[in-house]
Every structure is written in structure tokens, then in C-alpha cells.
Write an enzyme that holds these catalytic residues in place. Structure first.
Site, mmCIF file in Angstrom:
data_model
loop_
_atom_site.group_PDB
_atom_site.id
_atom_site.type_symbol
_atom_site.label_atom_id
_atom_site.label_comp_id
_atom_site.label_asym_id
_atom_site.label_seq_id
_atom_site.Cartn_x
_atom_site.Cartn_y
_atom_site.Cartn_z
ATOM 1 N N SER A 134 -4.071 3.366 10.735
ATOM 2 C CA SER A 134 -2.767 2.884 11.182
ATOM 3 C C SER A 134 -2.845 1.406 11.545
ATOM 4 C CB SER A 134 -2.302 3.686 12.395
ATOM 5 O OG SER A 134 -1.269 3.012 13.087
ATOM 6 N N ASP A 155 4.381 12.259 12.992
ATOM 7 C CA ASP A 155 4.140 10.864 12.648
ATOM 8 C C ASP A 155 3.527 10.110 13.820
ATOM 9 O OD1 ASP A 155 4.145 8.628 11.080
ATOM 10 O OD2 ASP A 155 6.310 8.346 11.064
ATOM 11 N N LYS A 206 9.715 2.008 7.730
ATOM 12 C CA LYS A 206 9.824 2.478 9.111
ATOM 13 C C LYS A 206 9.899 1.262 10.031
ATOM 14 C CE LYS A 206 7.197 6.649 8.012
ATOM 15 N NZ LYS A 206 5.985 7.451 8.283
ATOM 16 N N ASN A 232 -0.567 -0.397 13.095
ATOM 17 C CA ASN A 232 -0.086 -0.641 14.453
ATOM 18 C C ASN A 232 -1.130 -0.246 15.488
ATOM 19 O OD1 ASN A 232 2.946 -1.457 14.169
ATOM 20 N ND2 ASN A 232 2.614 0.189 12.689
ATOM 21 N N SER A 235 0.820 -1.210 0.000
ATOM 22 C CA SER A 235 0.000 0.000 0.000
ATOM 23 C C SER A 235 0.856 1.263 0.000
ATOM 24 C CB SER A 235 -0.936 -0.004 1.210
ATOM 25 O OG SER A 235 -0.216 -0.150 2.418
ATOM 26 N N TRP A 236 1.924 1.305 0.784
ATOM 27 C CA TRP A 236 2.742 2.515 0.861
ATOM 28 C C TRP A 236 3.610 2.673 -0.375
ATOM 29 C CZ3 TRP A 236 3.207 7.147 1.444
ATOM 30 C CH2 TRP A 236 4.249 7.861 2.031
ATOM 31 N N THR A 266 -0.078 8.136 13.654
ATOM 32 C CA THR A 266 -0.053 6.684 13.787
ATOM 33 C C THR A 266 -0.797 6.216 15.027
ATOM 34 O OG1 THR A 266 2.104 6.709 12.699
ATOM 35 C CG2 THR A 266 1.479 4.682 13.784
ATOM 36 N N LYS A 270 7.799 5.068 16.640
ATOM 37 C CA LYS A 270 6.393 5.486 16.801
ATOM 38 C C LYS A 270 5.442 4.321 16.589
ATOM 39 C CE LYS A 270 5.533 5.476 12.200
ATOM 40 N NZ LYS A 270 4.389 4.961 11.422
ATOM 41 N N GLU A 304 4.656 -3.188 11.612
ATOM 42 C CA GLU A 304 6.089 -3.246 11.892
ATOM 43 C C GLU A 304 6.414 -3.144 13.377
ATOM 44 O OE1 GLU A 304 8.390 -4.038 9.940
ATOM 45 O OE2 GLU A 304 8.053 -3.319 7.896
#
Length: 335
Positions: free
Chosen positions: A258, A248, A110, A260, A17-18, A252, A195, A285
Site C-alpha cells: 500500500s 479495503d 479512490k 499510503n 499499476s492499477w 490498505t 481508507k 492519494e
């Protein structure tokens, strides 16, 4: 009269996606973009239907965007490379390839590698053969779902020198994305990685039913943890209240987009880590990064109680309310 400047030829490695969204950003900014996908069926869909339905649903991609599953073809003639491969599979993905070309390389990833505690820029140099003086990183409030919709946002691109940072920023010339520059590669990279760990804690607190006081406290104390670690590793303190740190972190920790944060929510509702990860459906992640961050912090004598609590939950099966108990822990160092 001088000839018009040629549009840069940029290759994006990673069609999640990113990676796909950032390929759109680059194409909207006027670059000639080739996107490398691990699977040929993904590359074929992008080429022929201008969609990546596995990650972006029915969203239309720029018709100029090229895609291939052949990494050599993707990199041929590239003026620059953008890397959007998940942190924990980065080394294994790069290992069988020839060295990355001697062109600017920008990391969008990240995370910190579990087992080696290496930052992504270090992996790109050591495993990917990239010239460290040509490697930069991007961080900031980068929720890909909103950027894919071309909603305004800002990010930071950091490189070893200002000229290279400006080159990276020039790639990000889409009208809806503003890239600021920095030479604090370590600070920007640490902020972008850690983060994700704090976002798991905030999501868990929300899933447990706690309110805004709790989540605001976790975000603020989380920023203190990120800053302590980043400064200990050589980052500059002024980086962390900016887009790469606070910006960020807020995005997030607070957005349902997000991964996470959503994983933390699922943990707070009582799911175990495997079930929470399955519910999210994409890589979060922060789970793997948490242990690496805790290891680095321990080696450098940096107190990170929120991070330790996340590790206790995701690695050792501790009770989920450990993430809020961590708020009561006192820092052993001054801010």
C-alpha cells in the site's frame, strides 16, 4: 441456435499499476481490451513487449492487450470504459477530450478532488461528460501487486441500479477476482477514498514504533470515521463493514504494498511529506484526499479526529505523534 455473445470491447484509461493490472483482469475474463497510456513509450512497450516495466517490472501482460497513447483511438467502438486516472489529475486529463461515450463507465480511482471536494463519479459526469446514470465505482481490497500475480480477491462494484452493477460485475470475470454488486455508489466511493487517509495514520503509528494494539485501534476507529461520513453523505451503513469498507481498509492499512501505508511509515520515521512521497515514488492519494475529507466532514458536522490529525501533519507540519493522540479524542456523536 442463437449466435455466441461477442466479447465486450473495453477501454481502460490510465496505464499506471492499477489501470494496467485491471486491464489484465478484463483480458483474462475474455474482454477485448485497449489500454490508454499518457506516454507513447509506455503504450509501445505494452504493445510490442507485453510489459509495463515502469509500474509492473518484468511481469508479462496478456498478448491480447492492446495499447495506445491516442485517446480517440482507444475509445472508438468501446462498449464500456474503465477509468484509472489519479484523482487529483482527473479533471485536467479529461478537460481537453471530447465527452466520454454514452456507454457504462466504471471508476477505479479512490480519492476526492482537493479544492472542489468532488467524488470521482461526479468529476466523470461534470468534466468528462459521462451520463451519471451510467457511472459506477469499484472498491475493495485491491492491492494491484497481488492482483497482477493473479492471487484470489474480491471487490464491490456499485452502480445507480442493479442491472448496471451486474454489467460491471460481468466484466470482472477473471477466475481470480470475484465482484459483488451494490447500488450504494456514495458509500462505496467514500469508503474507497477515506481508507487512504486512515492508512497514512496507521503507517505513521507503525513507523513511530507502536504495536498491534495501536494499529488495530486506529483501523477500528478509522472505520467509525469512514462510516459516520459515508452515512452523512447518503451512503448506507451496511456498506462499511463489507469489502468496500472494512475489507479495503484492512488491506490498505496493513500491507507494505500500500502506497499510503508506506508513506505513513516514512513519516513515522521522521521524513517530511515531500521526502516521504519521493521515497514511495508513486501517487499516494491519501495526502491530497485528507484535506478534502476534512472539509466535507466540517461542513456536515462529522467528527473525524484521525483525519484531522493526518491533515495537521501533511498540510501544516504538525508533529507526527498527532496521529496517535487522535485516538484519545472523543467522538461528539454517537456511533
Amino acid at each position: 441456435m442463437s449466435a455466441p455473445r461477442r466479447a465486450p470491447r473495453l477501454t481502460v484509461l490510465g496505464a499506471g499499476s492499477w489501470g494496467t493490472t485491471f486491464a489484465q483482469v478484463l483480458a483474462d475474463g475474455g474482454a477485448e481490451v485497449t489500454l490508454w497510456a499518457r506516454r507513447e513509450e509506455v503504450a509501445s512497450e505494452i504493445r510490442t513487449q507485453h510489459r509495463n516495466s515502469a509500474y509492473l517490472g518484468d511481469r508479462e501482460l496478456p498478448v491480447s492487450l492492446r495499447a495506445t497513447a491516442d485517446v480517440a483511438a482507444a475509445l472508438e467502438g468501446a462498449d464500456g470504459v474503465v477509468v484509472a486516472i489519479p484523482a487529483q489529475s482527473m479533471r485536467a486529463t479529461l478537460a481537453p477530450w471530447p465527452a466520454l461515450p454514452a456507454v457504462p463507465v466504471l471508476s477505479l480511482t479512490k480519492g476526492i478532488e482537493r479544492g472542489t471536494d468532488a467524488r470521482i463519479s461526479e468529476i466523470l459526469a461534470r468534466a468528462g461528460g459521462a451520463d451519471p446514470s451510467l457511472v459506477g465505482v469499484l472498491s475493495g481490497p485491491n492491492l494491484s501487486g497481488e492482483i497482477a500475480e493473479r492471487r484470489p480477491c474480491a471487490s464491490v462494484v456499485a452502480a445507480p441500479d442493479e442491472e448496471l452493477a451486474e454489467t460491471f460485475a460481468s466484466w470482472c470475470s477473471a477466475p481470480y477476482l470475484r465482484a459483488y454488486t451494490s447500488t450504494d455508489v456514495v458509500g462505496v466511493e467514500v469508503a474507497g477514498a477515506v481508507k487512504n487517509v486512515i492508512a497514512i495514520a496507521v503507517g505513521a503509528a507503525t513507523g513511530l514504533g507502536h504495536g498491534h494494539n495501536t494499529t488495530a485501534s486506529l483501523i477500528t476507529r478509522g472505520l467509525a470515521e469512514i462510516t459516520r461520513l459515508g452515512v452523512a453523505l447518503g451512503g448506507r451503513r451496511e456498506t462499511f463493514p463489507g469489502l468496500a469498507g472494512m475489507g479495503d481498509l484492512v488491506a490498505t492499512c496493513s500491507s507494505p504494498l500500500s502506497r499510503n501505508h508506506r508513506l505513513g511509515l516514512a513519516l513515522g520515521r521522521g521524513l517530511d511529506v515531500a521526502a516521504a512521497a519521493a521515497e514511495v515514488g508513486q501517487t499516494a492519494e491519501g495526502v491530497a484526499t485528507a484535506r478534502a475529507v476534512a472539509d466535507i466532514a466540517a461542513r456536515h458536522g462529522v467528527d473525524m479526529p484521525i483525519t484531522r490529525s493526518v491533515v495537521a501533519v501533511v498540510d501544516h507540519g504538525a508533529r507526527i505523534d498527532e496521529v496517535t493522540t487522535a485516538l484519545l479524542s472523543r467522538s461528539v456523536r454517537p456511533e
